[in-house]
Design an enzyme around this catalytic site. Structure first.
Site, short mmCIF file in Angstrom:
data_model
loop_
_atom_site.label_atom_id
_atom_site.label_comp_id
_atom_site.label_asym_id
_atom_site.label_seq_id
_atom_site.Cartn_x
_atom_site.Cartn_y
_atom_site.Cartn_z
N PHE A 129 0.84 -1.19 0.00
CA PHE A 129 0.00 0.00 0.00
C PHE A 129 0.88 1.25 0.00
O PHE A 129 2.08 1.19 0.27
CB PHE A 129 -0.93 -0.04 1.22
CG PHE A 129 -1.90 1.10 1.29
CD1 PHE A 129 -2.85 1.30 0.30
CD2 PHE A 129 -1.88 2.00 2.34
CE1 PHE A 129 -3.75 2.35 0.35
CE2 PHE A 129 -2.77 3.05 2.42
CZ PHE A 129 -3.71 3.23 1.42
N ASN A 167 1.56 3.66 1.92
CA ASN A 167 2.38 4.09 3.06
C ASN A 167 3.35 3.02 3.55
O ASN A 167 4.00 3.19 4.57
CB ASN A 167 1.47 4.50 4.23
CG ASN A 167 0.63 3.36 4.77
OD1 ASN A 167 0.66 2.25 4.24
ND2 ASN A 167 -0.12 3.63 5.82
N LYS A 168 3.49 1.92 2.81
CA LYS A 168 4.34 0.83 3.27
C LYS A 168 5.80 1.05 2.88
O LYS A 168 6.12 1.90 2.05
CB LYS A 168 3.84 -0.50 2.69
CG LYS A 168 2.45 -0.89 3.17
CD LYS A 168 2.41 -1.04 4.68
CE LYS A 168 1.12 -1.66 5.20
NZ LYS A 168 -0.06 -0.77 5.08
N ASN A 169 6.69 0.26 3.50
CA ASN A 169 8.13 0.39 3.21
C ASN A 169 8.43 0.16 1.74
O ASN A 169 9.32 0.79 1.17
CB ASN A 169 8.92 -0.62 4.05
CG ASN A 169 8.85 -0.36 5.54
OD1 ASN A 169 7.80 0.01 6.06
ND2 ASN A 169 9.95 -0.56 6.24
N LEU A 170 7.72 -0.78 1.14
CA LEU A 170 7.78 -1.01 -0.31
C LEU A 170 6.41 -0.63 -0.84
O LEU A 170 5.41 -1.31 -0.57
CB LEU A 170 8.09 -2.48 -0.61
CG LEU A 170 8.47 -2.87 -2.05
CD1 LEU A 170 9.15 -4.23 -2.08
CD2 LEU A 170 7.27 -2.86 -2.99
#
Length: 378
Positions: free
Chosen positions: A182, A184-187
């Site tokens: 998603f 806002n995720k790290n990836l």
């Protein structure tokens, strides 16, 4: 609006070029770039991992539960401190979610002892979450417990791509690992996710579930490798598209350095708040656990007016959030879950505040946030 926002994309011209290349290719549905991303993610996770790109992390969780045969009459133990996708997918699979309390006010993940206490003859699966990117310290013990009791283990790794326990990557301990990509995720690819497994039977089942139970894909027919298809079982459309696969490859390349930057910033937050009444969880993480530092949660002092703190920070242009509102406060679950069943989680949910954290954040921005937070508590 925000001087320091909660999260910023770690994007540059490489992501734009990746999408442009897909558009120029004339093929935007699931195809060769997804296959490439899956292969790269397999190498990232380790030699036994087999991966499938999917529409989002919720799809990954739903597929995992269906592949493990979870259905009506079954129970699935899940963390009480997690995103609503975990409880929703259990309910939509027809099973009953059973909440496991957090281990302590420092360790917000679940424990093997608590999970074992909750197991009944109806327990079909366990979901563990590596909250905030900090690996569940009892992962190995929980995996052994599930194997011994013939219970499926699903890892929700939405917060923790790149994290590991005893050198073994998170997402490879369970029967199925579920990743979210998603925004806002790290990836980050916007919407998207991945399932991982080392079991050939589960891999085949997951692959079938991802695309309507069909024996061949649209790409196979487009490429002339197949004329038609059979449908061997009911399935879903949980596929990822080529744009997200292409962006995923670029983001995966940036992930290790991004996680390192998050670690540096988290340590700065800890240093800035060490003499205050604000605590940052997971101070007691074991040495064998490597974190991915997805978000920066803090525990406000007892009796703090959290809304007033949020508004004070907002007035200074600093965005915050809450990870997570408890299930028992949601309209959909009234009377189904109770805060008295999970007292540690209940206290965390009442006092938690999430501060900004992203790879391109500066130390000066961390200092600005912590100063504003301390001033709001005066």
């Amino acid at each position: 609006m925000w001087n320091v926002q909660l999260f910023k994309l770690n994007y540059d011209e490489r992501e734009a070029a990746a999408v442009s290349d897909v558009l120029a290719s004339g093929w935007i549905a699931m195809g060769e770039r997804i296959i490439k991303f899956e292969s790269e993610f397999e190498l990232f996770l380790g030699p036994e991992a087999r991966c499938l790109g999917v529409a989002n992390g919720t799809a990954a969780l739903h597929m995992a539960l269906l592949a493990l045969g979870v259905g009506p009459g079954d129970e699935v133990i899940i963390p009480s401190l997690t995103f609503v996708a975990d409880v929703n997918t259990v309910l939509l699979s027809g099973a009953k979610p059973v909440l496991s309390d957090c281990t302590s006010l420092d360790d917000w993940n679940v424990s093997a002892a608590e999970i074992e206490r909750l197991i009944t003859p109806e327990t079909k699966a366990v979901i563990i979450v590596h909250y905030a990117g900090f690996p569940c310290a009892d992962t190995a013990a929980i995996a052994a417990l599930c194997a011994r009791r013939n219970i499926g283990l699903v890892e929700d790794v939405a917060h923790a791509p790149g994290a590991s326990v005893s050198g073994k990557t998170c997402g490879t301990w369970g029967d199925v690992g579920c990743f979210s990509f998603f925004a806002n995720k790290n990836l980050s690819v916007g919407e998207g996710g991945m399932v991982s497994t080392s079991d050939d039977g589960l891999y085949a089942k997951l692959r079938s579930l991802r695309s309507h139970g069909m024996t061949t894909l649209t790409l196979d027919r487009h490429s002339g490798r197949a004329i038609s298809y059979d449908v061997v079982e009911p399935g879903l459309n949980y596929r990822m598209d080529e744009m997200r696969g292409a962006i995923g490859s670029v983001q995966l390349d940036k992930l290790p350095s991004g996680n390192d930057a998050r670690a540096t910033l988290t340590n700065r937050y800890r240093l800035n708040l060490i003499a205050s009444d604000i605590s940052i969880p997971f101070c007691g993480q074991p040495e064998h656990a490597k974190a991915a530092y997805h978000i920066l949660p803090v525990l406000l002092p007892y009796g703090t007016d959290r809304v007033a703190v949020i508004n004070s920070l907002k007035a200074k242009g600093i965005q915050t959030s809450i990870h997570y509102p408890p299930f028992w406060n949601f309209t959909a679950f009234k009377g189904q879950f109770f805060k008295t069943d999970c007292p540690v989680t209940a206290e965390i949910c009442d006092r938690e505040l999430t501060l900004p954290l992203f790879p391109t954040m500066t130390v000066e921005e961390v200092d600005l946030v912590t100063c504003a937070l301390l001033e709001a508590l005066l």
